[in-house]
Design an enzyme around this catalytic site. Structure first.
Site, PDB file in Angstrom:
ATOM      1  N   ASP A   1     -12.860  -7.325  -1.240  1.00 49.53           N
ATOM      2  CA  ASP A   1     -11.729  -6.391  -1.255  1.00 49.53           C
ATOM      3  C   ASP A   1     -10.441  -7.201  -1.418  1.00 49.53           C
ATOM      4  O   ASP A   1     -10.445  -8.429  -1.299  1.00 49.53           O
ATOM      5  CB  ASP A   1     -11.701  -5.608   0.076  1.00 49.53           C
ATOM      6  CG  ASP A   1     -11.068  -4.233  -0.079  1.00 49.53           C
ATOM      7  OD1 ASP A   1     -10.394  -3.997  -1.095  1.00 49.53           O
ATOM      8  OD2 ASP A   1     -11.236  -3.401   0.841  1.00 49.53           O
TER       9      ASP A   1
ATOM     10  N   LYS B   1     -14.907   5.756  -1.335  1.00 54.39           N
ATOM     11  CA  LYS B   1     -14.354   5.799   0.023  1.00 54.39           C
ATOM     12  C   LYS B   1     -13.335   6.926   0.146  1.00 54.39           C
ATOM     13  O   LYS B   1     -12.521   7.134  -0.752  1.00 54.39           O
ATOM     14  CB  LYS B   1     -13.675   4.448   0.311  1.00 54.39           C
ATOM     15  CG  LYS B   1     -12.956   4.376   1.636  1.00 54.39           C
ATOM     16  CD  LYS B   1     -12.430   2.949   1.891  1.00 54.39           C
ATOM     17  CE  LYS B   1     -10.973   2.804   1.509  1.00 54.39           C
ATOM     18  NZ  LYS B   1     -10.429   1.464   1.847  1.00 54.39           N
TER      19      LYS B   1
ATOM     20  N   ARG C   1       0.810  -1.225   0.000  1.00 54.66           N
ATOM     21  CA  ARG C   1       0.000   0.000   0.000  1.00 54.66           C
ATOM     22  C   ARG C   1       0.841   1.273   0.000  1.00 54.66           C
ATOM     23  O   ARG C   1       0.316   2.337  -0.265  1.00 54.66           O
ATOM     24  CB  ARG C   1      -0.974  -0.024   1.184  1.00 54.66           C
ATOM     25  CG  ARG C   1      -2.115  -1.008   0.944  1.00 54.66           C
ATOM     26  CD  ARG C   1      -2.975  -1.191   2.160  1.00 54.66           C
ATOM     27  NE  ARG C   1      -2.252  -1.867   3.232  1.00 54.66           N
ATOM     28  CZ  ARG C   1      -2.728  -2.055   4.450  1.00 54.66           C
ATOM     29  NH1 ARG C   1      -3.920  -1.621   4.748  1.00 54.66           N
ATOM     30  NH2 ARG C   1      -2.015  -2.695   5.353  1.00 54.66           N
TER      31      ARG C   1
ATOM     32  N   ASP D   1     -14.648   0.249  -2.278  1.00 55.56           N
ATOM     33  CA  ASP D   1     -14.002   1.461  -2.798  1.00 55.56           C
ATOM     34  C   ASP D   1     -13.691   1.260  -4.280  1.00 55.56           C
ATOM     35  O   ASP D   1     -13.847   0.160  -4.823  1.00 55.56           O
ATOM     36  CB  ASP D   1     -12.734   1.826  -1.990  1.00 55.56           C
ATOM     37  CG  ASP D   1     -11.734   0.692  -1.915  1.00 55.56           C
ATOM     38  OD1 ASP D   1     -11.697  -0.129  -2.851  1.00 55.56           O
ATOM     39  OD2 ASP D   1     -10.989   0.607  -0.922  1.00 55.56           O
TER      40      ASP D   1
HETATM   41  C1  R5P Z   1      -7.310  -0.092   0.478  1.00 50.37           C
HETATM   42  O1  R5P Z   1      -7.497   0.562  -0.518  1.00 50.37           O
HETATM   43  C2  R5P Z   1      -7.471  -1.579   0.513  1.00 50.37           C
HETATM   44  O2  R5P Z   1      -7.968  -2.101  -0.673  1.00 50.37           O
HETATM   45  C3  R5P Z   1      -8.356  -2.004   1.665  1.00 50.37           C
HETATM   46  O3  R5P Z   1      -9.661  -1.502   1.433  1.00 50.37           O
HETATM   47  C4  R5P Z   1      -7.858  -1.465   2.951  1.00 50.37           C
HETATM   48  O4  R5P Z   1      -6.481  -1.658   3.064  1.00 50.37           O
HETATM   49  C5  R5P Z   1      -8.557  -2.119   4.111  1.00 50.37           C
HETATM   50  O5  R5P Z   1      -8.034  -1.576   5.281  1.00 50.37           O
HETATM   51  P1  R5P Z   1      -8.901  -1.503   6.595  1.00 50.37           P
HETATM   52  O6  R5P Z   1      -9.396  -2.911   6.859  1.00 50.37           O
HETATM   53  O7  R5P Z   1      -7.926  -1.023   7.636  1.00 50.37           O
HETATM   54  O8  R5P Z   1     -10.008  -0.534   6.359  1.00 50.37           O
END
Ligand code: R5P
Length: 319
Positions: free
Chosen positions: A243, A217, A123, A194
């Site tokens: 996701d 998001k 990320r 997202d």
């Molecule tokens: C971010 O864009 C990723 O695709 C995930 O949505 C994100 O890393 C999820 O993180 P969390 O569970 O902390 O919201």
């Protein structure tokens, strides 16, 4: 990928102490042998790895596949050291300070594939402010020095590894996640929480043959996200949010709040990488009816194997 191989030696899939389950499943799919390399820690926490002597011949085969995560940080160090040990063995450099055993053999040439179920630091894929390291790229550059091809499972964003000097196969577990959801959840609706997950989640919706939508998001900080309100046709429906990863669970919890408000009957969360940091599982338990992840990271909700996707990538690299 070239190299010399004696007909009696099976090509191996390798792992250190961690990653053994995926490596074993991968070996079985690829009809290769599974060989566990030695890896442990010194009392001060530093890593130690070794190719056991009985594995040396098999590591000098046409191609070898090392399964190793770059997460947590100790995983990066273990991966680098394992690649170093494997490369020495394949180069035929077995010299040791005691001068024991065979010291020099032929170099068998290239043929080391690194299969990464979970690519840590994915990320940090941009310089969000001046002076930051683009961590995802830094790690790839280090690994590229020691292998001939890399397979990466559901990398957060592929752009960061553009223009690397070695072949990289990006593979996805979405087909296996779709199968799992279809067989055990039978969702009517797939939601991407997202924009970044649209291609993965819509692939799952397409494979299952159900409705699909996505949310917008905004991440306020590591623990806080907001979704732009949107009408979703989910009243009375079984919904799965798909996701690439779940970390704190914040994204899924907020998406499930939106779905509940709009009358969803049952909500499941599915992802490739189940990080589940800082109490995420108990937070999620209050928001969703089921959680489905691959075993790319060991976690109590892993019910999908990452091995078939990795096998697709290894086969492509070996073609
Ligand atoms: C971010 O864009 C990723 O695709 C995930 O949505 C994100 O890393 C999820 O993180 P969390 O569970 O902390 O919201």
């Amino acid at each position: 990928m070239k190299g010399s191989r004696s007909p009696s030696v099976q090509m191996p899939v390798l792992s250190g102490a961690s990653g053994g389950d995926i490596a074993e499943s991968l070996a079985s799919i690829l009809e290769m042998d599974y060989v566990q390399l030695e890896s442990r820690r010194f009392p001060d926490g530093e890593a130690y790895v070794k190719v056991p002597s009985e594995a040396i011949e098999s590591l000098r085969s046409e191609a070898v596949v090392l399964v190793s995560n770059t997460y947590p940080d100790s995983g990066i160090m273990q991966t680098v050291l394992l690649l170093g040990a494997i490369n020495d063995v394949r180069r035929g450099d077995l010299s040791n300070f005691k001068g024991e055993g065979e010291q020099q053999m032929d170099d068998v040439g290239p043929g080391v594939i690194l299969a990464i179920p979970y690519y840590g630091y994915a990320r940090q894929d941009k310089r969000f402010s001046p002076g930051e390291a683009i961590s995802a790229r830094v790690i790839a550059d280090v690994l590229a020095e020691s292998c001939d091809g890399i397979v990466i499972l559901d990398l957060h964003s592929l752009d960061v590894l553009e223009g690397m000097s070695l072949p990289i196969e990006f593979v996805s577990s979405m087909p296996e996640i779709a199968d799992n959801l279809h067989n055990y959840v039978a969702p009517d609706f797939i939601l991407s929480p997202d924009r970044g997950a649209i291609s993965r989640a819509s692939e799952v919706a397409g494979l299952i043959g159900c409705e699909f939508s996505y949310l917008e998001k905004t991440r306020i900080d590591a623990h806080t996200i907001e979704h732009t309100p949107k009408d979703l046709d989910v009243s009375g429906k079984v919904v799965a949010i798909v996701d690439d990863m779940i970390s704190t669970g914040g994204t899924i919890c907020r998406a499930s709040d939106a779905l509940r408000r709009q009358g969803a009957k049952e909500i499941h969360a599915a992802c490739t990488h189940g990080l589940f940091t800082g109490g995420a599982l108990s937070r999620l338990a209050n928001h969703v009816d089921g959680i489905h992840t691959t075993d790319s990271l060991p976690n109590p909700r892993a019910n999908v194997s990452a091995a078939p996707a990795l096998a697709r990538g290894v086969r492509k690299l070996m073609e």
